[in-house]
Design an enzyme around this catalytic site. Structure first.
Site, PDB file in Angstrom:
ATOM      1  CG  ASP A   9      13.509 -22.376  -0.546  1.00 45.39           C
ATOM      2  OD1 ASP A   9      13.962 -22.325   0.621  1.00 45.39           O
ATOM      3  OD2 ASP A   9      12.934 -21.415  -1.088  1.00 45.39           O
ATOM      4  CG  ASN A  33      10.986 -19.316  -7.135  1.00 46.00           C
ATOM      5  OD1 ASN A  33      11.973 -18.823  -6.576  1.00 46.00           O
ATOM      6  ND2 ASN A  33      10.624 -20.548  -6.945  1.00 46.00           N
ATOM      7  CG  PHE A  88       6.483 -13.109  -5.040  1.00 50.08           C
ATOM      8  CD1 PHE A  88       5.334 -12.658  -4.397  1.00 50.08           C
ATOM      9  CD2 PHE A  88       6.491 -14.412  -5.526  1.00 50.08           C
ATOM     10  CE1 PHE A  88       4.228 -13.477  -4.236  1.00 50.08           C
ATOM     11  CE2 PHE A  88       5.384 -15.248  -5.363  1.00 50.08           C
ATOM     12  CZ  PHE A  88       4.257 -14.766  -4.723  1.00 50.08           C
ATOM     13  CG  HIS A 109       6.987 -17.624  -2.839  1.00 42.30           C
ATOM     14  ND1 HIS A 109       7.561 -17.711  -4.085  1.00 42.30           N
ATOM     15  CD2 HIS A 109       7.021 -18.881  -2.338  1.00 42.30           C
ATOM     16  CE1 HIS A 109       7.918 -18.964  -4.327  1.00 42.30           C
ATOM     17  NE2 HIS A 109       7.610 -19.694  -3.280  1.00 42.30           N
ATOM     18  CG  ASN A 127       9.468 -26.877  -1.255  1.00 41.04           C
ATOM     19  OD1 ASN A 127       8.478 -27.154  -1.905  1.00 41.04           O
ATOM     20  ND2 ASN A 127      10.559 -26.363  -1.800  1.00 41.04           N
ATOM     21  CG  MET A 173       4.951 -10.982 -12.747  1.00 40.43           C
ATOM     22  SD  MET A 173       6.419 -10.045 -13.126  1.00 40.43           S
ATOM     23  CE  MET A 173       7.678 -11.260 -12.930  1.00 40.43           C
ATOM     24  CB  SER A 219      -2.540 -14.873  -5.714  1.00 40.53           C
ATOM     25  OG  SER A 219      -1.351 -14.607  -6.432  1.00 40.53           O
ATOM     26  CG  HIS A 263       3.330 -25.043  -4.799  1.00 38.19           C
ATOM     27  ND1 HIS A 263       3.194 -25.592  -6.054  1.00 38.19           N
ATOM     28  CD2 HIS A 263       4.556 -24.464  -4.787  1.00 38.19           C
ATOM     29  CE1 HIS A 263       4.282 -25.360  -6.753  1.00 38.19           C
ATOM     30  NE2 HIS A 263       5.131 -24.680  -6.015  1.00 38.19           N
ATOM     31  N   GLY A 295       2.255 -23.252 -11.085  1.00 39.47           N
ATOM     32  CA  GLY A 295       3.227 -24.226 -11.582  1.00 39.47           C
ATOM     33  C   GLY A 295       3.775 -23.779 -12.931  1.00 39.47           C
TER      34      GLY A 295
END
Ligand SMILES: Nc1nc2c(ncn2[C@@H]2O[C@H](COP(=O)(O)O)[C@@H](O)[C@H]2O)c(=O)[nH]1
Ligand code: MN
Ligand code: MN
Length: 481
Positions: free
Chosen positions: A98, A205, A207, A237, A330, A381, A385, A404, A407
Protein backbone atom coordinates in the site's frame (compact mmCIF):
# COMPACT_ATOMS: atom_id res chain seq x y z
CA UNK A 1 21.47 -19.67 17.84
CA UNK A 2 18.15 -17.86 18.20
CA UNK A 3 18.49 -14.23 17.07
CA UNK A 4 16.62 -12.78 20.04
CA UNK A 5 19.12 -14.18 22.51
CA UNK A 6 21.95 -12.47 20.62
CA UNK A 7 20.53 -8.95 20.99
CA UNK A 8 23.04 -6.63 22.66
CA UNK A 9 21.62 -3.93 24.91
CA UNK A 10 22.77 -0.44 23.77
CA UNK A 11 20.45 1.51 26.06
CA UNK A 12 17.14 0.97 27.88
CA UNK A 13 15.33 1.39 24.55
CA UNK A 14 17.81 0.25 21.91
CA UNK A 15 19.06 -3.27 21.15
CA UNK A 16 21.42 -4.42 18.44
CA UNK A 17 22.32 -7.53 16.49
CA UNK A 18 25.93 -7.08 15.35
CA UNK A 19 26.71 -7.98 11.72
CA UNK A 20 28.60 -11.13 12.71
CA UNK A 21 25.39 -12.88 13.89
CA UNK A 22 24.48 -13.80 10.33
CA UNK A 23 26.58 -14.26 7.21
CA UNK A 24 25.94 -11.56 4.63
CA UNK A 25 24.92 -8.75 7.00
CA UNK A 26 26.64 -5.52 5.94
CA UNK A 27 25.49 -3.41 8.89
CA UNK A 28 24.07 -4.01 12.39
CA UNK A 29 20.37 -4.60 12.90
CA UNK A 30 18.79 -2.30 15.50
CA UNK A 31 15.58 -2.70 17.48
CA UNK A 32 13.98 0.16 19.42
CA UNK A 33 12.05 -1.56 22.21
CA UNK A 34 11.47 -1.77 25.93
CA UNK A 35 11.93 -5.09 27.72
CA UNK A 36 8.16 -5.56 27.63
CA UNK A 37 7.97 -4.96 23.87
CA UNK A 38 10.95 -7.26 23.31
CA UNK A 39 9.03 -10.09 24.96
CA UNK A 40 6.47 -9.87 22.15
CA UNK A 41 9.05 -9.70 19.36
CA UNK A 42 10.41 -12.94 18.04
CA UNK A 43 7.17 -14.91 17.86
CA UNK A 44 7.16 -14.13 14.14
CA UNK A 45 9.79 -13.66 11.41
CA UNK A 46 10.47 -9.98 12.11
CA UNK A 47 14.01 -10.36 13.56
CA UNK A 48 14.93 -12.75 10.77
CA UNK A 49 13.61 -10.21 8.26
CA UNK A 50 15.45 -7.35 9.98
CA UNK A 51 18.78 -9.17 9.62
CA UNK A 52 17.97 -9.97 5.98
CA UNK A 53 17.42 -6.26 5.31
CA UNK A 54 20.91 -5.63 6.74
CA UNK A 55 22.21 -7.48 3.65
CA UNK A 56 20.72 -5.09 1.07
CA UNK A 57 23.16 -3.61 -1.43
CA UNK A 58 24.22 -0.14 -0.27
CA UNK A 59 22.52 -0.34 3.13
CA UNK A 60 23.96 2.38 5.33
CA UNK A 61 24.57 2.57 9.09
CA UNK A 62 21.95 0.02 10.24
CA UNK A 63 18.77 -1.82 9.43
CA UNK A 64 16.32 -0.40 11.97
CA UNK A 65 12.94 -1.34 13.44
CA UNK A 66 10.63 0.54 15.76
CA UNK A 67 8.65 -0.89 18.71
CA UNK A 68 5.58 -1.45 16.50
CA UNK A 69 7.58 -3.98 14.46
CA UNK A 70 5.93 -7.11 13.14
CA UNK A 71 6.42 -9.51 10.25
CA UNK A 72 5.79 -8.13 6.78
CA UNK A 73 6.33 -9.06 3.15
CA UNK A 74 10.12 -9.58 3.05
CA UNK A 75 10.86 -6.49 5.12
CA UNK A 76 9.41 -6.16 8.62
CA UNK A 77 6.64 -3.62 9.12
CA UNK A 78 7.86 -0.81 11.38
CA UNK A 79 11.23 -0.60 9.66
CA UNK A 80 13.67 1.82 8.07
CA UNK A 81 16.35 0.95 5.51
CA UNK A 82 18.54 3.67 4.01
CA UNK A 83 20.66 2.75 0.99
CA UNK A 84 23.42 4.77 -0.64
CA UNK A 85 22.40 7.11 -3.44
CA UNK A 86 22.69 6.75 -6.44
CA UNK A 87 23.35 3.02 -6.87
CA UNK A 88 22.14 1.42 -3.63
CA UNK A 89 19.15 -0.90 -3.85
CA UNK A 90 15.57 0.24 -4.15
CA UNK A 91 13.09 -2.45 -3.13
CA UNK A 92 9.27 -2.45 -3.41
CA UNK A 93 9.21 -4.80 -0.38
CA UNK A 94 10.83 -2.03 1.68
CA UNK A 95 7.92 0.29 0.91
CA UNK A 96 5.01 -2.09 1.04
CA UNK A 97 2.05 -2.96 -1.14
CA UNK A 98 0.00 0.00 0.00
CA UNK A 99 2.29 2.73 -1.32
CA UNK A 100 1.94 5.91 0.76
CA UNK A 101 -0.43 4.37 3.19
CA UNK A 102 -0.51 7.15 5.75
CA UNK A 103 -2.44 9.13 8.30
CA UNK A 104 -4.03 12.56 8.24
CA UNK A 105 -5.38 14.39 11.26
CA UNK A 106 -8.14 16.99 10.95
CA UNK A 107 -8.87 19.49 13.72
CA UNK A 108 -12.33 20.93 14.38
CA UNK A 109 -13.63 24.00 16.18
CA UNK A 110 -16.00 21.79 18.19
CA UNK A 111 -15.70 20.09 21.57
CA UNK A 112 -16.65 16.61 22.71
CA UNK A 113 -19.74 18.10 24.39
CA UNK A 114 -20.99 19.27 20.97
CA UNK A 115 -21.54 15.62 20.06
CA UNK A 116 -23.94 15.21 23.03
CA UNK A 117 -24.68 11.47 22.81
CA UNK A 118 -24.92 11.52 19.00
CA UNK A 119 -21.79 9.37 18.45
CA UNK A 120 -23.66 6.50 16.82
CA UNK A 121 -25.56 8.89 14.55
CA UNK A 122 -22.27 10.54 13.51
CA UNK A 123 -20.70 7.15 12.75
CA UNK A 124 -23.72 6.37 10.50
CA UNK A 125 -23.54 9.74 8.76
CA UNK A 126 -19.84 9.37 7.98
CA UNK A 127 -20.27 5.75 6.89
CA UNK A 128 -22.95 6.86 4.44
CA UNK A 129 -20.75 9.61 3.01
CA UNK A 130 -17.35 7.86 2.70
CA UNK A 131 -17.17 4.82 0.43
CA UNK A 132 -15.39 1.88 2.09
CA UNK A 133 -14.83 -1.86 1.60
CA UNK A 134 -12.62 -4.20 -0.47
CA UNK A 135 -12.25 -3.08 -4.08
CA UNK A 136 -15.00 -0.52 -3.55
CA UNK A 137 -15.32 2.35 -6.03
CA UNK A 138 -16.05 5.92 -5.07
CA UNK A 139 -18.27 8.78 -6.19
CA UNK A 140 -15.72 10.41 -8.49
CA UNK A 141 -15.49 9.13 -12.05
CA UNK A 142 -12.15 10.13 -13.54
CA UNK A 143 -11.27 9.98 -17.21
CA UNK A 144 -7.91 8.37 -18.07
CA UNK A 145 -6.51 11.84 -18.75
CA UNK A 146 -7.70 13.16 -15.37
CA UNK A 147 -6.25 10.12 -13.57
CA UNK A 148 -2.85 10.89 -15.11
CA UNK A 149 -3.18 14.41 -13.72
CA UNK A 150 -3.91 13.02 -10.24
CA UNK A 151 -0.80 10.82 -10.53
CA UNK A 152 1.34 13.76 -11.64
CA UNK A 153 -0.03 16.58 -9.51
CA UNK A 154 -1.14 14.88 -6.30
CA UNK A 155 -3.04 17.25 -4.03
CA UNK A 156 -2.55 20.11 -6.53
CA UNK A 157 -5.13 18.27 -8.65
CA UNK A 158 -7.52 18.31 -5.69
CA UNK A 159 -6.94 22.05 -5.21
CA UNK A 160 -7.64 22.77 -8.89
CA UNK A 161 -10.83 20.70 -8.75
CA UNK A 162 -12.33 22.12 -5.57
CA UNK A 163 -11.50 19.29 -3.14
CA UNK A 164 -8.83 21.21 -1.17
CA UNK A 165 -8.16 24.60 0.35
CA UNK A 166 -4.88 26.40 -0.21
CA UNK A 167 -4.11 26.10 3.54
CA UNK A 168 -4.38 22.29 3.37
CA UNK A 169 -1.40 21.95 1.06
CA UNK A 170 1.28 23.24 3.49
CA UNK A 171 0.12 20.76 6.11
CA UNK A 172 0.93 17.67 4.05
CA UNK A 173 4.26 15.87 3.93
CA UNK A 174 6.00 16.88 0.66
CA UNK A 175 3.04 19.25 0.14
CA UNK A 176 1.11 16.25 -1.19
CA UNK A 177 3.14 15.89 -4.36
CA UNK A 178 6.31 14.07 -5.42
CA UNK A 179 7.40 15.79 -8.61
CA UNK A 180 9.27 12.86 -10.14
CA UNK A 181 6.00 10.95 -10.63
CA UNK A 182 5.48 9.64 -14.16
CA UNK A 183 2.17 8.01 -15.15
CA UNK A 184 3.86 6.50 -18.21
CA UNK A 185 5.61 4.04 -15.86
CA UNK A 186 2.27 2.88 -14.38
CA UNK A 187 0.64 -0.15 -16.02
CA UNK A 188 -2.79 0.12 -17.66
CA UNK A 189 -4.09 -2.47 -15.22
CA UNK A 190 -2.91 -0.45 -12.20
CA UNK A 191 -4.67 2.60 -13.66
CA UNK A 192 -7.82 0.57 -14.26
CA UNK A 193 -7.82 -0.47 -10.60
CA UNK A 194 -7.39 3.13 -9.46
CA UNK A 195 -9.67 4.99 -11.83
CA UNK A 196 -12.82 4.81 -9.66
CA UNK A 197 -11.30 4.52 -6.17
CA UNK A 198 -10.40 8.12 -5.39
CA UNK A 199 -12.06 9.18 -2.13
CA UNK A 200 -12.44 5.63 -0.76
CA UNK A 201 -11.05 4.12 2.44
CA UNK A 202 -10.68 0.47 1.40
CA UNK A 203 -10.90 -2.35 3.90
CA UNK A 204 -9.25 -3.96 6.93
CA UNK A 205 -6.99 -1.71 8.92
CA UNK A 206 -8.06 1.46 7.09
CA UNK A 207 -10.39 3.81 8.87
CA UNK A 208 -11.85 7.23 9.52
CA UNK A 209 -12.14 7.94 13.22
CA UNK A 210 -13.69 10.81 15.12
CA UNK A 211 -11.72 11.24 18.31
CA UNK A 212 -11.23 13.88 21.00
CA UNK A 213 -8.15 15.33 22.64
CA UNK A 214 -8.03 13.56 25.97
CA UNK A 215 -4.68 14.81 27.29
CA UNK A 216 -2.08 17.40 26.38
CA UNK A 217 1.55 16.70 27.26
CA UNK A 218 3.13 19.84 25.81
CA UNK A 219 0.87 22.88 25.97
CA UNK A 220 3.13 25.17 23.92
CA UNK A 221 3.52 22.79 20.97
CA UNK A 222 -0.14 21.70 21.18
CA UNK A 223 -1.15 25.32 20.76
CA UNK A 224 1.02 25.67 17.65
CA UNK A 225 -0.53 22.42 16.32
CA UNK A 226 -3.99 23.90 17.02
CA UNK A 227 -4.93 21.31 19.67
CA UNK A 228 -6.82 21.84 22.93
CA UNK A 229 -8.33 19.51 25.52
CA UNK A 230 -11.77 18.10 24.67
CA UNK A 231 -11.52 19.15 21.00
CA UNK A 232 -13.06 16.90 18.35
CA UNK A 233 -10.51 15.65 15.80
CA UNK A 234 -10.65 13.21 12.89
CA UNK A 235 -8.06 10.62 11.87
CA UNK A 236 -7.94 9.30 8.30
CA UNK A 237 -5.88 6.17 7.59
CA UNK A 238 -5.71 4.86 4.04
CA UNK A 239 -3.37 4.75 1.06
CA UNK A 240 -3.17 4.26 -2.70
CA UNK A 241 -5.80 1.49 -2.92
CA UNK A 242 -5.77 -0.96 -5.85
CA UNK A 243 -3.54 1.30 -7.93
CA UNK A 244 -0.64 1.26 -5.45
CA UNK A 245 -1.07 -2.46 -4.85
CA UNK A 246 -0.88 -3.21 -8.56
CA UNK A 247 2.23 -1.03 -9.01
CA UNK A 248 3.92 -2.88 -6.15
CA UNK A 249 2.99 -6.27 -7.69
CA UNK A 250 4.09 -5.25 -11.19
CA UNK A 251 7.48 -3.99 -10.05
CA UNK A 252 8.08 -6.80 -7.60
CA UNK A 253 7.93 -9.20 -10.57
CA UNK A 254 10.19 -6.96 -12.64
CA UNK A 255 12.76 -6.73 -9.87
CA UNK A 256 12.83 -10.47 -9.24
CA UNK A 257 13.47 -10.92 -12.97
CA UNK A 258 16.09 -8.15 -13.21
CA UNK A 259 18.21 -8.61 -10.06
CA UNK A 260 20.54 -11.15 -11.64
CA UNK A 261 21.47 -8.70 -14.39
CA UNK A 262 22.97 -6.47 -11.71
CA UNK A 263 24.64 -9.31 -9.81
CA UNK A 264 22.34 -8.79 -6.83
CA UNK A 265 21.59 -11.68 -4.52
CA UNK A 266 19.22 -11.38 -1.58
CA UNK A 267 18.37 -14.02 1.05
CA UNK A 268 14.64 -13.80 0.33
CA UNK A 269 12.92 -13.10 -3.02
CA UNK A 270 10.59 -10.73 -1.23
CA UNK A 271 13.57 -8.39 -0.75
CA UNK A 272 14.05 -8.16 -4.52
CA UNK A 273 15.77 -4.93 -5.48
CA UNK A 274 17.72 -3.26 -8.26
CA UNK A 275 20.16 -0.32 -8.18
CA UNK A 276 18.26 2.93 -7.68
CA UNK A 277 19.90 4.48 -10.76
CA UNK A 278 19.16 1.50 -13.04
CA UNK A 279 16.41 1.78 -15.66
CA UNK A 280 14.14 -0.52 -13.64
CA UNK A 281 14.93 1.30 -10.40
CA UNK A 282 14.03 4.65 -11.90
CA UNK A 283 10.83 3.31 -13.47
CA UNK A 284 9.71 1.94 -10.12
CA UNK A 285 10.63 5.15 -8.28
CA UNK A 286 8.59 7.25 -10.74
CA UNK A 287 5.70 4.83 -10.50
CA UNK A 288 5.89 4.74 -6.68
CA UNK A 289 5.78 8.56 -6.70
CA UNK A 290 2.65 8.44 -8.87
CA UNK A 291 1.00 6.09 -6.35
CA UNK A 292 2.12 8.36 -3.49
CA UNK A 293 0.46 11.32 -5.24
CA UNK A 294 -2.72 9.27 -5.70
CA UNK A 295 -2.73 8.37 -1.99
CA UNK A 296 -2.36 12.01 -0.90
CA UNK A 297 -5.17 12.92 -3.25
CA UNK A 298 -7.27 10.07 -1.85
CA UNK A 299 -6.88 11.34 1.73
CA UNK A 300 -7.68 14.84 0.43
CA UNK A 301 -10.91 13.77 -1.31
CA UNK A 302 -11.90 11.87 1.84
CA UNK A 303 -11.26 15.11 3.76
CA UNK A 304 -13.68 16.84 1.37
CA UNK A 305 -16.28 14.11 1.94
CA UNK A 306 -15.87 14.44 5.71
CA UNK A 307 -16.16 18.23 5.50
CA UNK A 308 -19.48 17.84 3.68
CA UNK A 309 -20.84 15.33 6.18
CA UNK A 310 -19.59 17.43 9.14
CA UNK A 311 -21.32 20.58 7.83
CA UNK A 312 -24.59 18.71 7.47
CA UNK A 313 -24.34 16.93 10.81
CA UNK A 314 -23.39 19.95 12.92
CA UNK A 315 -25.65 22.43 11.10
CA UNK A 316 -25.66 25.83 12.80
CA UNK A 317 -22.27 25.28 14.51
CA UNK A 318 -18.75 26.28 13.50
CA UNK A 319 -18.03 23.35 11.18
CA UNK A 320 -14.60 24.34 9.88
CA UNK A 321 -12.18 21.40 9.66
CA UNK A 322 -8.48 22.16 9.24
CA UNK A 323 -5.68 19.77 8.37
CA UNK A 324 -3.19 19.42 11.24
CA UNK A 325 -0.85 17.26 9.19
CA UNK A 326 -0.68 14.30 6.80
CA UNK A 327 2.13 11.74 7.06
CA UNK A 328 3.14 8.89 4.77
CA UNK A 329 4.22 5.64 6.42
CA UNK A 330 4.96 3.44 3.38
CA UNK A 331 7.33 5.30 1.07
CA UNK A 332 10.91 5.73 -0.17
CA UNK A 333 12.48 9.17 -0.49
CA UNK A 334 15.85 10.59 -1.45
CA UNK A 335 17.03 12.53 1.61
CA UNK A 336 20.22 13.94 3.05
CA UNK A 337 21.40 12.64 6.44
CA UNK A 338 24.59 12.92 8.44
CA UNK A 339 26.25 9.54 8.84
CA UNK A 340 29.50 9.29 10.83
CA UNK A 341 29.90 13.06 10.62
CA UNK A 342 29.43 13.23 6.84
CA UNK A 343 26.41 14.47 4.91
CA UNK A 344 25.12 11.68 2.66
CA UNK A 345 22.38 11.43 0.09
CA UNK A 346 20.37 8.29 0.78
CA UNK A 347 17.34 6.40 -0.46
CA UNK A 348 15.34 6.11 2.76
CA UNK A 349 12.76 3.29 2.74
CA UNK A 350 10.11 3.70 5.43
CA UNK A 351 7.79 0.71 5.64
CA UNK A 352 5.36 1.17 8.48
CA UNK A 353 7.40 3.98 9.92
CA UNK A 354 6.77 7.70 10.02
CA UNK A 355 9.03 10.58 9.10
CA UNK A 356 9.94 12.48 12.28
CA UNK A 357 11.94 15.48 11.09
CA UNK A 358 13.02 17.78 13.90
CA UNK A 359 12.81 21.54 14.43
CA UNK A 360 14.47 23.71 11.79
CA UNK A 361 14.66 21.00 9.10
CA UNK A 362 14.31 22.66 5.68
CA UNK A 363 11.59 20.20 4.63
CA UNK A 364 9.39 20.99 7.62
CA UNK A 365 6.64 23.43 6.74
CA UNK A 366 7.09 27.01 8.02
CA UNK A 367 4.33 26.88 10.68
CA UNK A 368 5.95 23.85 12.35
CA UNK A 369 9.59 24.91 11.92
CA UNK A 370 10.01 25.67 15.62
CA UNK A 371 8.33 22.47 16.87
CA UNK A 372 9.43 19.78 14.45
CA UNK A 373 6.93 18.12 12.11
CA UNK A 374 3.74 16.66 13.58
CA UNK A 375 3.87 12.86 13.80
CA UNK A 376 0.52 11.04 13.92
CA UNK A 377 0.44 7.59 15.53
CA UNK A 378 -2.87 5.68 15.57
CA UNK A 379 -3.38 3.03 18.28
CA UNK A 380 -6.58 1.02 17.71
CA UNK A 381 -10.35 1.50 17.55
CA UNK A 382 -10.64 1.00 21.29
CA UNK A 383 -7.51 2.61 22.73
CA UNK A 384 -5.64 5.88 22.35
CA UNK A 385 -3.83 7.45 19.41
CA UNK A 386 -1.03 10.01 19.72
CA UNK A 387 0.14 13.28 18.23
CA UNK A 388 3.89 13.67 18.57
CA UNK A 389 6.57 16.02 17.22
CA UNK A 390 9.72 15.17 15.27
CA UNK A 391 13.11 15.55 16.97
CA UNK A 392 16.75 16.34 16.27
CA UNK A 393 17.65 13.00 17.85
CA UNK A 394 15.58 11.12 15.27
CA UNK A 395 17.65 12.93 12.63
CA UNK A 396 20.85 11.62 14.29
CA UNK A 397 19.72 8.07 15.02
CA UNK A 398 16.92 6.79 12.80
CA UNK A 399 17.15 8.79 9.56
CA UNK A 400 14.49 11.11 10.96
CA UNK A 401 11.97 8.32 11.56
CA UNK A 402 9.76 6.88 14.28
CA UNK A 403 6.98 4.29 14.68
CA UNK A 404 3.70 4.39 12.70
CA UNK A 405 1.18 2.71 15.00
CA UNK A 406 0.87 0.20 17.81
CA UNK A 407 1.71 -2.62 15.40
CA UNK A 408 -0.01 -6.01 15.27
CA UNK A 409 0.67 -8.55 17.97
CA UNK A 410 -1.78 -11.10 16.51
CA UNK A 411 -2.38 -12.26 12.96
CA UNK A 412 -5.81 -11.55 11.50
CA UNK A 413 -6.76 -15.22 11.81
CA UNK A 414 -5.59 -15.43 15.43
CA UNK A 415 -7.57 -12.29 16.26
CA UNK A 416 -10.73 -13.75 14.66
CA UNK A 417 -10.32 -16.85 16.81
CA UNK A 418 -9.60 -14.91 19.99
CA UNK A 419 -12.29 -12.25 19.74
CA UNK A 420 -15.95 -12.67 20.60
CA UNK A 421 -17.56 -10.01 18.41
CA UNK A 422 -20.62 -9.56 20.68
CA UNK A 423 -18.42 -8.92 23.70
CA UNK A 424 -16.18 -6.58 21.74
CA UNK A 425 -19.15 -4.54 20.51
CA UNK A 426 -20.53 -4.36 24.06
CA UNK A 427 -17.15 -3.29 25.40
CA UNK A 428 -16.77 -0.54 22.78
CA UNK A 429 -20.29 0.81 23.25
CA UNK A 430 -19.63 0.73 27.01
CA UNK A 431 -16.75 3.09 26.35
CA UNK A 432 -18.99 5.26 24.13
CA UNK A 433 -17.17 4.18 20.98
CA UNK A 434 -19.41 3.52 17.97
CA UNK A 435 -18.06 1.44 15.07
CA UNK A 436 -19.57 1.09 11.59
CA UNK A 437 -17.90 -1.48 9.36
CA UNK A 438 -18.47 -3.49 6.21
CA UNK A 439 -18.14 -6.82 8.02
CA UNK A 440 -18.22 -8.02 11.62
CA UNK A 441 -15.36 -10.46 11.04
CA UNK A 442 -13.33 -7.49 9.81
CA UNK A 443 -13.99 -5.78 13.14
CA UNK A 444 -12.75 -8.85 15.08
CA UNK A 445 -9.51 -8.81 13.11
CA UNK A 446 -9.05 -5.19 14.09
CA UNK A 447 -9.93 -5.58 17.77
CA UNK A 448 -7.70 -3.66 20.19
CA UNK A 449 -6.34 -6.96 21.53
CA UNK A 450 -4.85 -7.67 18.06
CA UNK A 451 -2.50 -4.71 18.54
CA UNK A 452 0.39 -4.02 20.92
CA UNK A 453 -0.02 -1.69 23.86
CA UNK A 454 0.08 1.78 22.27
CA UNK A 455 1.10 3.37 25.59
CA UNK A 456 4.23 1.18 25.73
CA UNK A 457 5.11 1.78 22.06
CA UNK A 458 4.77 5.54 22.48
CA UNK A 459 6.80 5.51 25.70
CA UNK A 460 9.65 3.77 23.84
CA UNK A 461 9.88 6.31 21.02
CA UNK A 462 9.39 9.22 23.44
CA UNK A 463 12.03 7.99 25.91
CA UNK A 464 14.39 7.06 23.07
CA UNK A 465 14.01 10.65 21.82
CA UNK A 466 12.73 9.69 18.34
CA UNK A 467 9.52 11.73 18.73
CA UNK A 468 8.04 13.83 21.51
CA UNK A 469 4.60 13.28 23.06
CA UNK A 470 2.30 16.26 22.43
CA UNK A 471 -1.28 15.03 22.82
CA UNK A 472 -3.36 11.89 23.27
CA UNK A 473 -6.60 11.21 21.38
CA UNK A 474 -9.44 8.85 22.31
CA UNK A 475 -11.92 7.37 19.78
CA UNK A 476 -15.64 8.18 19.66
CA UNK A 477 -16.85 7.01 16.24
CA UNK A 478 -14.93 4.68 13.91
CA UNK A 479 -15.62 3.87 10.27
CA UNK A 480 -13.85 0.71 9.12
CA UNK A 481 -13.69 -0.70 5.63
N1 LIG B 1 -6.99 4.92 16.06
C1 LIG B 1 -7.04 3.77 15.40
N2 LIG B 1 -5.89 3.12 15.10
C2 LIG B 1 -5.95 1.97 14.42
C3 LIG B 1 -7.16 1.40 14.01
N3 LIG B 1 -6.90 0.25 13.33
C4 LIG B 1 -5.55 0.13 13.30
N4 LIG B 1 -4.97 1.15 13.95
C5 LIG B 1 -3.54 1.44 14.11
O1 LIG B 1 -3.06 1.92 12.88
C6 LIG B 1 -1.78 1.35 12.62
C7 LIG B 1 -1.62 1.33 11.14
O2 LIG B 1 -0.81 0.32 10.75
P1 LIG B 1 -0.76 -0.30 9.27
O3 LIG B 1 0.50 -1.11 9.28
O4 LIG B 1 -1.98 -1.12 9.13
O5 LIG B 1 -0.70 0.82 8.34
C8 LIG B 1 -1.83 -0.01 13.30
O6 LIG B 1 -0.54 -0.45 13.67
C9 LIG B 1 -2.70 0.25 14.51
O7 LIG B 1 -1.92 0.58 15.61
C10 LIG B 1 -8.37 2.11 14.33
O8 LIG B 1 -9.48 1.68 13.99
N5 LIG B 1 -8.24 3.27 15.01
MN1 MN C 1 -1.07 2.13 7.04
MN1 MN D 1 -2.64 0.71 4.17
Amino acid sequence: MELKSQLVKKSDYLWELPPHVKKGMRVPAQVYASKKILEEIGGDKSLEQLTNVAMLPGITKASIVMPDVHEGYGFPIGGIAATAWPDGGISPGGIGYDINCGVRLLTSNLQKEDLKGRGEELAKALYAQIPSGVGKGGNIQLSEKELDKVLTLGVQWALKNGYANKEDIDKIESRGRLDNADPVCVSEYAKKRGIDQLGTIGSGNHFVEVSYVDKIFDQEVAQIFGLREGQLTILIHTGSRGLGHQIASDYMKLMVASMGKYGIEVPDRELACVPFNSQEGQQYFKSMAAAANYAWCNRQVITWEIRNAWKEFFKGKDTKLGVLYDVAHNIAKVEEHVVEGKKKKLIVHRKGSTRSFGPGHPEVTECYKSTGQPVIIPGSMGTASYVMAGTAQAMDESFGSTCHGAGRRMSRRAAQRAVNIHELEKELVGKNIFVRAGSRSGVSEEAPIAYKDIEEVIEVVHQAGLAKKIARLRPLAVIKG
